[in-house]
Design an enzyme around this catalytic site. Structure first.
Site, mmCIF file in Angstrom:
data_model
loop_
_atom_site.group_PDB
_atom_site.id
_atom_site.type_symbol
_atom_site.label_atom_id
_atom_site.label_comp_id
_atom_site.label_asym_id
_atom_site.label_seq_id
_atom_site.Cartn_x
_atom_site.Cartn_y
_atom_site.Cartn_z
ATOM 1 N N MET A 31 0.651 -1.564 0.943
ATOM 2 C CA MET A 31 -0.271 -1.436 -0.184
ATOM 3 C C MET A 31 -0.158 -0.041 -0.807
ATOM 4 O O MET A 31 -1.042 0.394 -1.543
ATOM 5 C CB MET A 31 -1.709 -1.723 0.249
ATOM 6 C CG MET A 31 -1.937 -3.159 0.658
ATOM 7 S SD MET A 31 -3.615 -3.774 0.356
ATOM 8 C CE MET A 31 -4.599 -2.629 1.303
ATOM 9 N N HIS A 35 2.965 6.923 4.047
ATOM 10 C CA HIS A 35 3.035 8.092 4.925
ATOM 11 C C HIS A 35 4.198 7.890 5.896
ATOM 12 O O HIS A 35 4.966 6.927 5.780
ATOM 13 C CB HIS A 35 1.708 8.312 5.657
ATOM 14 C CG HIS A 35 1.205 7.119 6.400
ATOM 15 N ND1 HIS A 35 1.797 6.646 7.546
ATOM 16 C CD2 HIS A 35 0.160 6.274 6.143
ATOM 17 C CE1 HIS A 35 1.150 5.580 7.979
ATOM 18 N NE2 HIS A 35 0.155 5.321 7.152
ATOM 19 N N HIS A 38 4.940 4.431 7.460
ATOM 20 C CA HIS A 38 5.682 3.502 6.611
ATOM 21 C C HIS A 38 7.159 3.888 6.540
ATOM 22 O O HIS A 38 8.045 3.029 6.612
ATOM 23 C CB HIS A 38 5.112 3.506 5.189
ATOM 24 C CG HIS A 38 3.686 3.087 5.088
ATOM 25 N ND1 HIS A 38 2.660 3.974 4.846
ATOM 26 C CD2 HIS A 38 3.094 1.869 5.189
ATOM 27 C CE1 HIS A 38 1.517 3.331 4.799
ATOM 28 N NE2 HIS A 38 1.745 2.055 5.016
ATOM 29 N N GLN A 62 -7.618 -9.280 0.242
ATOM 30 C CA GLN A 62 -7.984 -8.772 1.566
ATOM 31 C C GLN A 62 -9.097 -7.735 1.510
ATOM 32 O O GLN A 62 -9.388 -7.081 2.507
ATOM 33 C CB GLN A 62 -6.757 -8.243 2.302
ATOM 34 C CG GLN A 62 -6.052 -7.073 1.697
ATOM 35 C CD GLN A 62 -4.679 -6.862 2.325
ATOM 36 O OE1 GLN A 62 -3.728 -7.598 2.046
ATOM 37 N NE2 GLN A 62 -4.552 -5.851 3.170
ATOM 38 N N GLY A 148 3.774 -2.322 11.441
ATOM 39 C CA GLY A 148 3.392 -1.306 12.408
ATOM 40 C C GLY A 148 2.476 -1.853 13.487
ATOM 41 O O GLY A 148 1.594 -2.681 13.219
ATOM 42 N N LYS A 185 -0.919 8.385 12.548
ATOM 43 C CA LYS A 185 -0.815 8.691 11.124
ATOM 44 C C LYS A 185 -1.453 7.571 10.317
ATOM 45 O O LYS A 185 -1.271 6.399 10.593
ATOM 46 C CB LYS A 185 0.644 8.893 10.730
ATOM 47 C CG LYS A 185 1.251 10.144 11.360
ATOM 48 C CD LYS A 185 2.479 10.630 10.628
ATOM 49 C CE LYS A 185 2.942 11.961 11.219
ATOM 50 N NZ LYS A 185 4.016 12.583 10.436
ATOM 51 N N ARG A 188 -5.876 7.305 5.729
ATOM 52 C CA ARG A 188 -7.300 7.654 5.787
ATOM 53 C C ARG A 188 -7.542 9.045 6.381
ATOM 54 O O ARG A 188 -8.637 9.587 6.255
ATOM 55 C CB ARG A 188 -8.061 6.617 6.617
ATOM 56 C CG ARG A 188 -8.042 5.208 6.046
ATOM 57 C CD ARG A 188 -8.834 4.254 6.915
ATOM 58 N NE ARG A 188 -8.810 2.900 6.402
ATOM 59 C CZ ARG A 188 -7.903 1.992 6.722
ATOM 60 N NH1 ARG A 188 -6.926 2.313 7.552
ATOM 61 N NH2 ARG A 188 -7.956 0.774 6.217
#
Length: 283
Positions: A31, A35, A38, A62, A148, A185, A188
């Site tokens: 989305m 960071h 990803h 979602q 992840g 990581k 947020r």
């Protein structure tokens, strides 16, 4: 140079040509607000596949009624730059209207896997995740898709979806990427105050405590949960929302541990809700 694709039609055209030539496709659905977690998945895909596609799509399905879809961070130029640096071939960034041109005639309901943990707190969230991942898999037709382990419940649900719907894709779970001090990581993390950032490292430390208890032979979930909760209460100011032990990937709450487990944490700080987990035991 990474190519930006913004329509479903163009993405499908590229995929059809790739499939005709026997090209392998790796896919990382995101989305945005990317960071290092990803980027680790992108690097893994680039090292394995002929083409790597990263989707950047903020999925409205979602988001719950009290979750601000419009406020979710969007930084497509920065995301494009980041994935270009690690070798992604395509960023797929469609408009909401292109993915959802009208009201859906068929609702996808996940069922029991979504009734616990994060799903219990966010009704309908994983229905939205499965809907968009199904769509993206049908559009991109990847050989491999990367998720992840930080979102371990999501990973378990996507793996079940692939099995149930016979998608011809292999799901690759990527280990949690952490800061040097152990904090997972997350986009947020930028919302943490300086003091909260110092405290947040204790989420991962509490999971290491749980792992040590398990390795020392503890098999009572309540003992592990109580010890982890006590540790967190003495080290953080945030509100502990969850310390739970579930089987993995079945996501059944455990009282006496007998197999592979998933220990999940959720802590609410002033402006950020952090999650972390550890998966323990043989597959």
């Amino acid at each position: 140079m990474t190519k930006l694709i913004t329509t479903v039609k163009e993405m499908q055209h590229i995929v059809k040509a790739a499939k005709r030539s026997g090209t392998t496709i790796g896919f990382i659905p995101t989305m945005g607000a990317l960071h290092d977690g990803h980027l680790t998945m992108v690097r893994e895909s680039v090292s394995t596949n002929d083409i790597t596609v990263v989707s950047v799509f903020v999925n409205p399905l979602q988001f719950g009624p009290n979750e601000d879809f419009d406020a979710y961070p969007r930084q497509i130029d920065k995301d494009l730059e980041l994935v270009s640096e690690v070798g992604a071939d395509i960023v797929f960034h469609p408009a909401v209207e292109d993915i959802y041109p009208g009201e859906l005639g068929i609702d996808v309901k996940v069922g029991p896997l979504a009734d616990v943990l994060e799903g219990a707190k966010r009704p309908g969230h994983f229905d939205g995740v499965v809907t968009v991942v199904n769509k993206l898999f049908n559009i991109v037709m990847p050989d491999y898709a990367y998720f992840g382990k930080k979102d371990a419940q999501q990973l378990a649900i996507v793996e079940q979806m692939v099995k149930d719907f016979n998608h011809a894709v292999e799901i690759i779970g990527i280990d949690i990427v952490r800061e040097a001090d152990g904090l997972a990581k997350s986009s947020r993390n930028v919302y943490l105050t300086e003091q909260e950032r110092q405290e947040a490292v204790h989420l991962s430390k509490s999971l290491l405590l749980a792992q040590a208890l398990y390795q020392d032979g503890e098999r009572q979930s309540k003992v592990i949960i109580d010890r982890v909760t006590e540790y967190l209460e003495s080290h953080i100011s945030g509100r502990i929302e969850e310390v739970a032990v579930y089987s993995y990937p079945q996501l059944v709450e455990q009282h006496e541990i007998t197999g592979r487990i998933f220990i999940s944490l959720a802590v609410k700080f002033s402006k950020a809700r952090l999650i972390d987990n550890i998966i323990i035991g043989a597959e």
